[in-house]
Design a protein around this motif. Sequence first.
Motif, mmCIF file in Angstrom:
data_model
loop_
_atom_site.group_PDB
_atom_site.id
_atom_site.type_symbol
_atom_site.label_atom_id
_atom_site.label_comp_id
_atom_site.label_asym_id
_atom_site.label_seq_id
_atom_site.Cartn_x
_atom_site.Cartn_y
_atom_site.Cartn_z
ATOM 1 N N LEU A 252 33.116 -14.026 -13.798
ATOM 2 C CA LEU A 252 32.211 -13.240 -14.618
ATOM 3 C C LEU A 252 32.125 -11.919 -13.743
ATOM 4 O O LEU A 252 31.573 -11.778 -12.644
ATOM 5 C CB LEU A 252 30.995 -13.937 -14.812
ATOM 6 N N ARG A 253 32.442 -10.769 -14.738
ATOM 7 C CA ARG A 253 31.991 -9.324 -13.972
ATOM 8 C C ARG A 253 30.921 -8.933 -14.799
ATOM 9 O O ARG A 253 30.909 -8.729 -16.197
ATOM 10 C CB ARG A 253 33.299 -8.675 -14.158
ATOM 11 N N LYS B 260 39.816 -9.647 -8.712
ATOM 12 C CA LYS B 260 38.752 -8.924 -7.578
ATOM 13 C C LYS B 260 39.358 -7.676 -6.943
ATOM 14 O O LYS B 260 40.369 -7.923 -6.165
ATOM 15 C CB LYS B 260 38.154 -10.125 -6.660
ATOM 16 N N ALA B 261 38.473 -6.585 -7.339
ATOM 17 C CA ALA B 261 38.974 -5.235 -6.435
ATOM 18 C C ALA B 261 38.461 -5.536 -4.949
ATOM 19 O O ALA B 261 37.606 -6.242 -4.691
ATOM 20 C CB ALA B 261 38.347 -3.955 -7.031
ATOM 21 N N ASP B 262 39.129 -4.657 -4.073
ATOM 22 C CA ASP B 262 38.682 -4.976 -2.694
ATOM 23 C C ASP B 262 37.297 -4.296 -2.356
ATOM 24 O O ASP B 262 36.532 -5.012 -1.427
ATOM 25 C CB ASP B 262 39.671 -3.952 -1.723
ATOM 26 N N ASP B 263 36.842 -3.432 -3.346
ATOM 27 C CA ASP B 263 35.271 -2.941 -3.140
ATOM 28 C C ASP B 263 34.574 -3.751 -3.837
ATOM 29 O O ASP B 263 33.339 -3.273 -3.971
ATOM 30 C CB ASP B 263 35.292 -1.641 -3.161
ATOM 31 N N ASP B 264 34.756 -4.918 -4.663
ATOM 32 C CA ASP B 264 33.970 -5.461 -5.428
ATOM 33 C C ASP B 264 32.875 -6.140 -4.567
ATOM 34 O O ASP B 264 33.144 -6.800 -3.413
ATOM 35 C CB ASP B 264 34.508 -6.472 -6.313
ATOM 36 N N ASP C 294 31.174 -4.037 -9.547
ATOM 37 C CA ASP C 294 31.881 -3.013 -8.728
ATOM 38 C C ASP C 294 30.833 -2.142 -7.947
ATOM 39 O O ASP C 294 29.547 -2.112 -8.375
ATOM 40 C CB ASP C 294 32.608 -2.182 -9.722
ATOM 41 N N PRO C 295 31.155 -1.430 -7.048
ATOM 42 C CA PRO C 295 30.081 -0.533 -6.500
ATOM 43 C C PRO C 295 29.718 0.458 -7.065
ATOM 44 O O PRO C 295 28.338 0.408 -6.737
ATOM 45 C CB PRO C 295 31.210 0.335 -5.512
ATOM 46 N N MET C 296 29.947 1.031 -8.275
ATOM 47 C CA MET C 296 29.250 1.851 -9.080
ATOM 48 C C MET C 296 27.921 1.216 -9.670
ATOM 49 O O MET C 296 26.957 1.548 -9.817
ATOM 50 C CB MET C 296 30.073 2.708 -9.845
ATOM 51 N N SER C 297 28.361 0.115 -10.385
ATOM 52 C CA SER C 297 27.538 -0.611 -10.945
ATOM 53 C C SER C 297 26.399 -1.481 -10.052
ATOM 54 O O SER C 297 25.019 -1.423 -10.304
ATOM 55 C CB SER C 297 28.020 -1.952 -12.056
ATOM 56 N N PHE C 298 26.826 -1.725 -8.835
ATOM 57 C CA PHE C 298 25.824 -2.394 -7.654
ATOM 58 C C PHE C 298 24.878 -1.688 -7.374
ATOM 59 O O PHE C 298 23.731 -2.276 -7.321
ATOM 60 C CB PHE C 298 26.711 -3.016 -6.678
ATOM 61 N N GLN C 299 24.876 -0.248 -7.406
ATOM 62 C CA GLN C 299 23.988 0.495 -7.060
ATOM 63 C C GLN C 299 22.568 0.476 -8.007
ATOM 64 O O GLN C 299 21.541 0.452 -7.604
ATOM 65 C CB GLN C 299 24.204 2.039 -6.855
ATOM 66 N N TYR C 300 23.068 0.193 -9.248
ATOM 67 C CA TYR C 300 21.969 0.157 -10.406
ATOM 68 C C TYR C 300 21.583 -1.411 -10.571
ATOM 69 O O TYR C 300 20.307 -1.468 -11.045
ATOM 70 C CB TYR C 300 22.447 0.468 -11.693
ATOM 71 N N LEU C 301 22.247 -2.418 -9.897
ATOM 72 C CA LEU C 301 21.775 -3.788 -10.043
ATOM 73 C C LEU C 301 21.115 -4.384 -8.798
ATOM 74 O O LEU C 301 20.709 -5.415 -8.751
ATOM 75 C CB LEU C 301 23.046 -4.537 -10.403
ATOM 76 N N ALA C 302 21.101 -3.710 -7.849
ATOM 77 C CA ALA C 302 20.486 -3.975 -6.705
ATOM 78 C C ALA C 302 19.222 -4.731 -6.904
ATOM 79 O O ALA C 302 18.365 -3.989 -7.243
ATOM 80 C CB ALA C 302 20.780 -3.175 -5.438
ATOM 81 N N GLY C 303 19.011 -5.876 -6.556
ATOM 82 C CA GLY C 303 17.601 -6.444 -6.553
ATOM 83 C C GLY C 303 17.422 -7.246 -7.825
ATOM 84 O O GLY C 303 16.518 -7.984 -7.967
#
Length: 115
Positions: free
Chosen positions: A34-35, A56-60, A73-82
């Motif tokens: 699931l992404r 899975k991408a290397d930076d996922d 993905d890294p771009m989405s993670f910054q908004y999803l942290a926590g």
Amino acid sequence: MSENVQDTSLEFTEAAAAKVRGLIEEEQNDNLKLRVYITGGGCAGFSYGFTFDEDKADDDTEIVRSGVTLLVDPMSFQYLAGSVVDYREGLQGSQFIVNNPNATTTCGCGSSFSI
């Protein structure tokens, strides 16, 4: 190099993992993950998206619960942290949801937010 990261700053609930496991079994493809991702748009600025992905991408960021993998993905993670990725069934239907402490406003449907 691919590594399995157990990232505690994003939670993937047992209910969500169980639903994903059931969907994977229906598709008969054990390679599915699931992404969850963020896109621009929606009535509040950003929208959550969910899709199945075999790769899975290397930076996922990879979070595994009960043998089920969640990718971000890294771009989405910054908004999803926590945040907490959950699955709920109720009178208004069933859906994957994100409880995001970073969101300052959300829309009525709960699928878009702003920071």
